[in-house]
Design an enzyme around this catalytic site. Structure first.
Site, PDB file in Angstrom:
ATOM      1  CE  LYS A 257      -4.179  -1.939   1.418  1.00  8.39           C
ATOM      2  NZ  LYS A 257      -5.516  -1.741   1.898  1.00  8.39           N
TER       3      LYS A 257
ATOM      4  CB  ILE B  43     -10.460 -17.043   8.047  1.00  8.12           C
ATOM      5  CG1 ILE B  43      -9.121 -17.642   8.462  1.00  8.12           C
ATOM      6  CG2 ILE B  43     -10.467 -15.566   8.374  1.00  8.12           C
ATOM      7  CD1 ILE B  43      -8.862 -17.684   9.961  1.00  8.12           C
TER       8      ILE B  43
ATOM      9  CB  SER C  20     -15.221 -16.245   2.730  1.00  6.79           C
ATOM     10  OG  SER C  20     -13.828 -16.133   2.641  1.00  6.79           O
TER      11      SER C  20
ATOM     12  NE  ARG D 176      -8.461  -7.740  -9.047  1.00  4.92           N
ATOM     13  CZ  ARG D 176      -8.651  -8.441  -7.939  1.00  4.92           C
ATOM     14  NH1 ARG D 176      -9.182  -7.873  -6.886  1.00  4.92           N
ATOM     15  NH2 ARG D 176      -8.340  -9.711  -7.906  1.00  4.92           N
TER      16      ARG D 176
ATOM     17  CD1 TRP E 110      -9.909  -0.969   3.711  1.00  3.08           C
ATOM     18  CD2 TRP E 110     -10.921  -2.947   3.963  1.00  3.08           C
ATOM     19  NE1 TRP E 110      -8.936  -1.939   3.820  1.00  3.08           N
ATOM     20  CE2 TRP E 110      -9.515  -3.158   3.975  1.00  3.08           C
ATOM     21  CE3 TRP E 110     -11.774  -4.060   4.102  1.00  3.08           C
ATOM     22  CZ2 TRP E 110      -8.938  -4.423   4.121  1.00  3.08           C
ATOM     23  CZ3 TRP E 110     -11.198  -5.319   4.244  1.00  3.08           C
ATOM     24  CH2 TRP E 110      -9.797  -5.501   4.247  1.00  3.08           C
TER      25      TRP E 110
ATOM     26  CD  GLU F  92      -5.527  -1.989   5.040  1.00  2.00           C
ATOM     27  OE1 GLU F  92      -6.415  -1.214   4.676  1.00  2.00           O
ATOM     28  OE2 GLU F  92      -5.423  -3.165   4.649  1.00  2.00           O
TER      29      GLU F  92
ATOM     30  CG  HIS G 223      -2.860 -14.748  -0.126  1.00  2.00           C
ATOM     31  ND1 HIS G 223      -2.508 -15.023   1.163  1.00  2.00           N
ATOM     32  CD2 HIS G 223      -3.729 -13.709  -0.078  1.00  2.00           C
ATOM     33  CE1 HIS G 223      -3.124 -14.169   1.972  1.00  2.00           C
ATOM     34  NE2 HIS G 223      -3.866 -13.364   1.248  1.00  2.00           N
TER      35      HIS G 223
HETATM   36  N1  GLN Z   1     -14.182 -13.471   7.328  1.00  2.00           N
HETATM   37  C1  GLN Z   1     -13.554 -12.937   6.168  1.00  2.00           C
HETATM   38  C2  GLN Z   1     -13.374 -14.018   5.123  1.00  2.00           C
HETATM   39  O1  GLN Z   1     -13.119 -15.117   5.465  1.00  2.00           O
HETATM   40  C3  GLN Z   1     -12.214 -12.345   6.480  1.00  2.00           C
HETATM   41  C4  GLN Z   1     -11.548 -11.782   5.241  1.00  2.00           C
HETATM   42  C5  GLN Z   1     -10.324 -10.960   5.491  1.00  2.00           C
HETATM   43  O2  GLN Z   1      -9.695 -11.076   6.499  1.00  2.00           O
HETATM   44  N2  GLN Z   1      -9.936 -10.132   4.555  1.00  2.00           N
HETATM   45  O3  GLN Z   1     -13.484 -13.777   3.948  1.00  2.00           O
HETATM   46 ZN    ZN Z   2      -7.447 -12.176   6.381  1.00  2.00          ZN
END
Ligand code: GLN
Ligand code: ZN
Length: 743
Positions: A111, A420, A422, A504, A550, A594, A683
């Site tokens: 960033k 986490i 999603s 993007r 954000w 951030e 990732h």
């Molecule tokens: N709970 C969100 C997910 O799993 C967390 C995403 C994130 O940390 N950017 O997508």
């Molecule tokens: Zn994350």
């Protein structure tokens, strides 16, 4: 009017994101390089024309880029990393540096200061050797402007910032400073060949950070040398004040300074020395990184105050930074509520504001501006804020008590496994949401489709034997937008895109008013998911600080107050969840870090209110409710105490790429709460083997005791496909079981 107003850059992506589309088609092979170049030319011309219509006599040149200005600069300076020099075609090399290919990993991206724009990080080392400089892009854009009747001001990122962005240590800076300065000198010499008086604006936002004596002495050397080569070289800083640097720069032969008086109001402390110097000063008075209308009357007062120090003939006015960080125009916003629209100014409208302000300021005539629009106050929200007491920010029981109660309540094995939040956002998932949004799918059909996906996701997690489940977040397009859309006080533009990196773009929510929650936002889905299983179902919320960081946040009250309002809304959701059987709740603070201010002097204040907002949103949790949080990084060295004070029962963080190196801080500081360091990198589509994850878990156990550890991936799985997600989670659970057996 001569050079009374200026900009540091325009949103190159275009009114309709034309550049994004052209780039992506070029990468796909459906647009030729010639077509891409032709479009770029058209965009530049259009943007210069807009600037000129606003009264700007020297339009911004070289603010354009096919990917990123820092990357362009690397080419200009001959600073391409060695590892790309085998690619001979210049265009191919450029995009490979940015995006990688089969044989080259892409360069790192991060960033740009505290914005959401990402730049490509230069790769330098003490033994780095610069190649040939290249002024080709700079000069051809300058000539292009000239051929079309525009006078250009060349925008260039400066040497202090270039070195700063490279994250060089002192040794490297020491070794590279002279050769780098030599490259810059060559660039400037070639530029002024075209015209001795070409305006050159050197961007040095690095000088808005805390600088040390050594850096300031290099600064003096750099600008003594560079400004001697050009009579029209100015230095721009932004995002904060740069008083230390200003004190040095006034003693160099530069022509002028461009300073941010929106985000760096403390620049006012330099007015006296600026007044005494012979420098031309451009006052960044209109916010280049936020979307609200300027308070012209107030700005005019600020300018008049400045003019008591610096005569008007040595002043110009402009944007606080490049307009790259704000959307293009309001004129295509047909759906925005008019009460919101009147509050806004995007790039085109900001140009108009600049013209108005310049007319008033330089003409000396008395001009009355239209009244500055105000948002209406929500009395109920204000009442709630007034009624807050310190107890609202504190869990009812200390962590040690909560931990025991969670132990009895959830009865989880050692090293509990979870994710986490999603799960893969497949084309099908997105289609369902889009069709519902367009009205092609009824509410009932949409709910059914969502339930089906949730059920499949829950069944999958049970089949893999994860200990703590999630519903999968299929109803969410984005973790901030989803909440913003359901909260009062937020609005969404149709075209308010800003560049994030390369092609993007993101469209941040507009936080314009008092925030409140009309009704439960996530309960329906979490409750349904919990009804399908006897295992704990984690509720999934986005935290107040992340929602704030954000969004485009209103500027008529402190950010901290906005954060408190959002926190209250999230608090209500936490309470609804726990009262309806969801007693494990994750409040994501992906963007907590951030928001840290650029300058140390402002950090304590941010930490305090950011922390308070998180606490306010979660402290309503009963003793039996376990609060999780998630952060997308793990560099906690200097903020670990703040993280600990968030008092989350469990925190999951991103560590898979750093092994347990970054985790030691948790041990060293005696961090008490539980931690889920990501054991694999989401990732990449790569599926780590069972053995690999076992090794990783063992490494974690060397740092933290088993009773403090959770096992989970690094981040949400939404960008992954199902096949690799399945394989990786199966391996993760198996690895955990194997390690468990040894404990
Ligand atoms: N709970 C969100 C997910 O799993 C967390 C995403 C994130 O940390 N950017 O997508
Ligand atoms: Zn994350």
């Amino acid at each position: 009017m001569n050079n009374q107003i200026a900009v540091l850059g325009f949103p190159r992506i275009g009114e309709k994101r034309e550049l994004k589309k052209a780039l992506e088609n070029y990468w796909k092979g459906t647009t030729s390089l010639d077509e891409l170049n032709a479009l770029a030319s058209q965009l530049r011309l259009k943007h210069w024309t807009l600037q000129r219509s606003a009264g700007i006599t020297s339009v911004a040149v070289n603010d354009f880029s096919f990917y990123d200005n820092t990357l362009d600069l690397m080419i200009a300076l001959g600073a391409q990393p060695q590892r790309f020099r085998d690619i001979h075609d210049a265009n191919q090399r450029y995009f490979t540096m940015a995006r990688g290919d089969a044989t080259h990993t892409a360069m790192e991206m991060t960033k740009w200061f505290n914005t959401n724009y990402h730049y490509i990080v230069p790769e330098l080392s003490a033994t780095f050797e610069f190649g040939e400089i290249s002024t080709q892009k700079i000069l051809s854009e300058y000539r292009e402007a000239q051929e079309n009747g525009f006078k250009g001001a060349i925008q260039l990122i400066g040497p202090m910032t270039f070195l700063g962005l490279s994250r060089c240590d002192t040794l490297v800076t020491h070794a590279l400073f002279d050769p780098l300065l030599e490259q810059y000198s060559k660039l400037i010499r070639e530029i002024v060949v075209l015209d001795m008086n070409i305006e050159i604006v050197i961007h040095e936002p690095f000088l808005s950070l805390d600088t040390n004596v050594r850096q300031l002495s290099l600064l003096k050397i750099a600008y003594d040398q560079l400004a001697a080569l050009s009579p029209s070289l100015s230095v721009a800083t932004y995002f904060e004040h740069s008083n230390e640097a200003t004190a040095v720069l006034v003693h160099t032969p530069i022509k002028g300074l461009i300073l941010d008086f929106v985000h760096g109001q403390k620049n006012g402390e330099s007015l006296e020395i600026l007044g005494k110097s012979n420098k031309h000063v451009t006052i960044g008075i209109i916010d280049g990184r936020n979307v609200w209308k300027n308070n012209l009357q107030q700005s005019l007062q600020t300018l008049e105050h400045i003019a008591t120090y610096i005569p008007k003939d040595r002043l110009s006015i402009g944007m606080s930074c490049s307009l790259l960080h704000v959307p293009y125009t309001l004129k295509n916003e047909e759906k925005l509520d008019s009460k919101v629209k009147v509050l806004l100014a995007f790039s085109e409208e900001k140009l108009e504001e600049l013209t108005l302000l310049a007319n008033a300021f330089f003409s000396g005539e008395t001009i009355t501006f239209p009244a500055h629009p105000k948002t209406s106050v929500d009395e109920a929200v204000q009442k709630r804020l007034d009624a807050l007491t310190s107890n609202d920010f504190k869990r009812s029981h200390p962590f040690s008590v909560r931990q025991m109660s969670a132990h009895d309540h959830f009865n989880l094995p050692l090293l509990p496994t979870t994710t986490i939040g999603s799960f893969p956002q497949t084309a099908e998932v997105r289609k369902v949401r889009q069709e519902f949004k367009k009205g092609l799918l009824s509410k009932d059909a949409y709910d059914e489709a969502m339930k089906e996906m949730i059920a499949a996701c829950v069944a999958f997690q049970e089949s893999v034997d994860l200990d703590v489940l999630v519903h999968g977040e299929f109803e969410r397009n984005d973790m901030v937008e989803y909440f913003g859309e359901q909260l009062n006080g937020f609005a969404f533009s149709q075209n308010g895109w800003v560049q994030s990196y390369g092609s993007r773009c993101v469209k941040p929510p507009l936080l314009y008013g008092d925030v409140s929650r009309p009704k439960a936002m996530t309960l329906q889905w979490s409750q349904y998911a919990q009804s399908l299983t006897t295992r704990p179902m984690k509720g999934m919320l986005t935290g107040p600080v992340t929602i704030l960081n954000w969004s485009f946040v209103r500027d008529d009250q402190p950010r901290s107050l906005c954060a408190t309002q959002i926190a209250l809304a999230i608090r209500d959701e936490v309470d609804d969840l726990q009262n309806n059987g969801i007693t494990m709740i994750q409040v994501d603070e992906a963007a907590f870090k951030e928001g840290y201010p650029l300058r140390r002097e402002n950090r304590a204040l941010y930490e305090q209110w950011a922390l308070d907002s998180f606490l306010l949103s979660t402290a309503v949790a009963h003793k039996e409710t376990q609060i999780h949080t998630h952060m997308c990084y793990s560099e906690f060295t200097d903020i670990i105490k703040t993280i600990e004070s968030m008092d989350a029962d469990v925190i999951s963080i991103e560590t898979s790429r750093s092994g347990n190196r970054l985790l030691r801080i948790f041990k060293e500081t005696g961090y008490a709460q539980e931690v889920g360091p990501g054991v694999y990198d989401i990732h990449s589509p790569r599926v780590p083997s069972v053995e690999e994850m076992q090794t990783q878990i063992h490494a974690l156990l060397e740092v933290l005791p088993a009773k403090q550890l959770w096992i989970n991936p690094d981040c949400g799985l939404k960008t992954r496909g199902w096949s690799e997600t399945k394989a990786a989670l199966v391996n993760m659970v198996e690895a955990t079981k194997k390690v468990r057996a040894t404990l």
